[in-house]
Design an enzyme around this catalytic site. Structure first.
Site, short mmCIF file in Angstrom:
data_model
loop_
_atom_site.label_atom_id
_atom_site.label_comp_id
_atom_site.label_asym_id
_atom_site.label_seq_id
_atom_site.Cartn_x
_atom_site.Cartn_y
_atom_site.Cartn_z
N SER A 1 -2.80 44.04 10.41
CA SER A 1 -1.65 44.32 9.54
C SER A 1 -1.90 45.46 8.57
O SER A 1 -0.95 46.03 8.03
CB SER A 1 -1.26 43.05 8.77
OG SER A 1 -2.37 42.51 8.09
N ASP B 1 -2.13 38.89 -2.91
CA ASP B 1 -2.50 39.76 -1.80
C ASP B 1 -3.33 40.93 -2.33
O ASP B 1 -2.81 41.87 -2.92
CB ASP B 1 -1.23 40.28 -1.10
CG ASP B 1 -1.56 41.10 0.14
OD1 ASP B 1 -2.75 41.37 0.40
OD2 ASP B 1 -0.61 41.48 0.87
N HIS C 1 -3.70 44.03 1.53
CA HIS C 1 -2.78 45.10 1.89
C HIS C 1 -2.53 46.01 0.70
O HIS C 1 -3.06 45.79 -0.38
CB HIS C 1 -1.46 44.49 2.40
CG HIS C 1 -1.65 43.59 3.58
ND1 HIS C 1 -1.80 42.22 3.45
CD2 HIS C 1 -1.76 43.86 4.90
CE1 HIS C 1 -1.97 41.68 4.65
NE2 HIS C 1 -1.96 42.66 5.55
#
Length: 427
Positions: A148, A393, A396
């Site tokens: 991702s 997170d 990312h």
């Protein structure tokens, strides 16, 4: 009297009216494009005909001194420097931002994280030019293979290129994890292939002890979801990293050889690095064994996470608001081990590839991203009261954000590739 666009006779009394009408017409025609409701950008940012604004780009047209400077400069070592002109898009001007990386939408209060660019030691790395980039990749194709964070990179690139053109979705796979886009004006294909382990994988349990699944990894079998597709591409970029921390069972020659945190009796516990090294060796060897692959294989190195105060599932967070200087932190622990494995396996594949006429390049983003603890979504990837699994997170990257500098690096690498091709033709 004679006007610029032809002959037209009128009386002196009517002349002022004519001039007034002409002035009004010019003003109206100038205002309409600026405020037309279907324009995504101000009129001065949109290229009605990109080829008129940016002529076809040729690597050999670069100033020789600039080429020589960056050829002798390690663009992967440097510092982040202030860039008041950034960002080059927002969440209002780009549709491609994944919700969980849309930090602006979900209320991140600071904005300084948007205002930095990567500056190599000893040379300048030009800011990404979307017009020149698309001219450079005219009639070419790029596939991003991995996890991702690779998807994060693709969406960053789409947003940066949106100033010139939005791509058309030409995907032939209904799975959203496998997307293919075409920039029709330039006949440039951009694709992404989901393969977070790069090798053949089966999800043995969708939940598992840590609620992140349990995976069977066949470490000596490259994932056919991408190996059967990439021969058609001019550039293929591999990336993988964070998924190897998940609970996994390892297979070689179809025999179970060990696992990570699986808890299966009589199955030896093996470190993450065991699987990581074998997966990259298998993936890179698969490229070397593809007889019809004539493109350039790029290995993008690991982008470290920045959890502080605990792991991702233990309340860890990444709340810093400025980059580190290079003397303020160092790569260590698991991240260092994974990085060293990537570089080692790259060198092995590169040497083997030379004998087979294959081209391998290393896109070393590790040091640059190690210095950006401020660039992650943290808690700003969803609304505070959202009905989702809540965690910060720190893996990312916000869009826009630090990952946009990868386009600066990629553009430079493509320019250097063009220079190499010109030199090979002259030999």
């Amino acid at each position: 009297m004679e006007l610029p666009f032809g002959k037209y006779s009128t009386s002196p009394q009517r002349a002022p009216r004519i001039y007034l009408l002409l002035v009004l017409a010019v003003v109206v025609l100038g205002i309409i494009p600026l405020y037309h409701p279907f324009n995504l950008y101000p009129a001065d940012l949109v290229a009605p005909n990109p080829s008129q604004i940016s002529p076809i780009y040729h690597a050999d047209e670069e100033q020789k001194i600039k080429i020589k400077e960056t050829e002798t400069c390690d663009i992967f070592k440097g510092e982040w420097v202030w860039n008041p002109d950034a960002p080059y898009y927002t969440n209002m001007t780009c549709y491609a931002i994944h919700e969980h990386q849309n930090c602006m939408k979900y209320g991140r209060p600071d904005s300084d994280y948007l205002k930095w660019r990567w500056k190599p030691n000893g040379c300048e790395l030009p800011i990404f030019d979307p017009f020149k980039f698309l001219d450079l990749v005219r009639n070419k194709s790029l596939a991003l293979v991995g996890d991702s964070v690779g998807r994060n990179q693709m969406q960053s690139l789409i947003c940066l290129l949106a100033r010139v053109e939005y791509p058309v979705d030409i995907s032939d796979n209904p799975d959203q994890a496998f997307r293919k886009y075409k920039y029709t004006t330039y006949n440039f294909i951009l694709a992404t292939y989901w393969s977070p382990f790069l090798v053949s994988t089966k999800e043995a349990d969708a939940d598992g002890p840590s609620h992140t699944g349990v995976y069977n990894l066949h470490l000596d079998e490259a994932d056919e979801k991408w190996t059967t597709e990439i021969e058609r591409y001019d550039y293929v970029m591999l990336n993988a990293g964070h998924w190897f921390a998940r609970i996994s069972v390892y297979f070689e020659n179809n025999q179970r050889v060990g696992c990570r945190y699986c808890g299966i009796p009589d199955v030896p516990e093996l470190p993450l690095t065991y699987a990581y090294q074998r997966a990259f060796r298998t993936a890179l060897k698969a490229i070397n064994n593809l007889e019809n692959f004539k493109g350039v294989a790029i290995l993008r190195t690991f982008a470290p996470s920045h959890f502080e105060g605990g792991e991702w599932n233990e309340g860890g967070n990444c709340a810093r608001t400025r980059p580190y200087r290079s003397n303020e932190t160092a790569l260590e622990g698991q991240s260092l081990e994974q990085y060293k494995i990537q570089v080692e396996e790259f060198k092995i594949a590169e040497e083997e590839g030379k004998m087979k006429g294959k081209k391998f390049r290393l896109m070393d983003t590790t040091q640059a991203m190690l210095l950006r603890p401020d660039g992650h979504p943290s808690k700003y990837g969803h609304w505070p009261n959202a009905n989702v699994v809540l965690y910060n997170d720190c893996v990312h990257w916000c869009l826009p954000g630090p990952i946009d500098s990868w386009a600066d690096i990629l553009f430079h690498m493509f320019k250097m590739e063009g220079t190499r091709s010109q030199e090979e033709k002259l030999q």
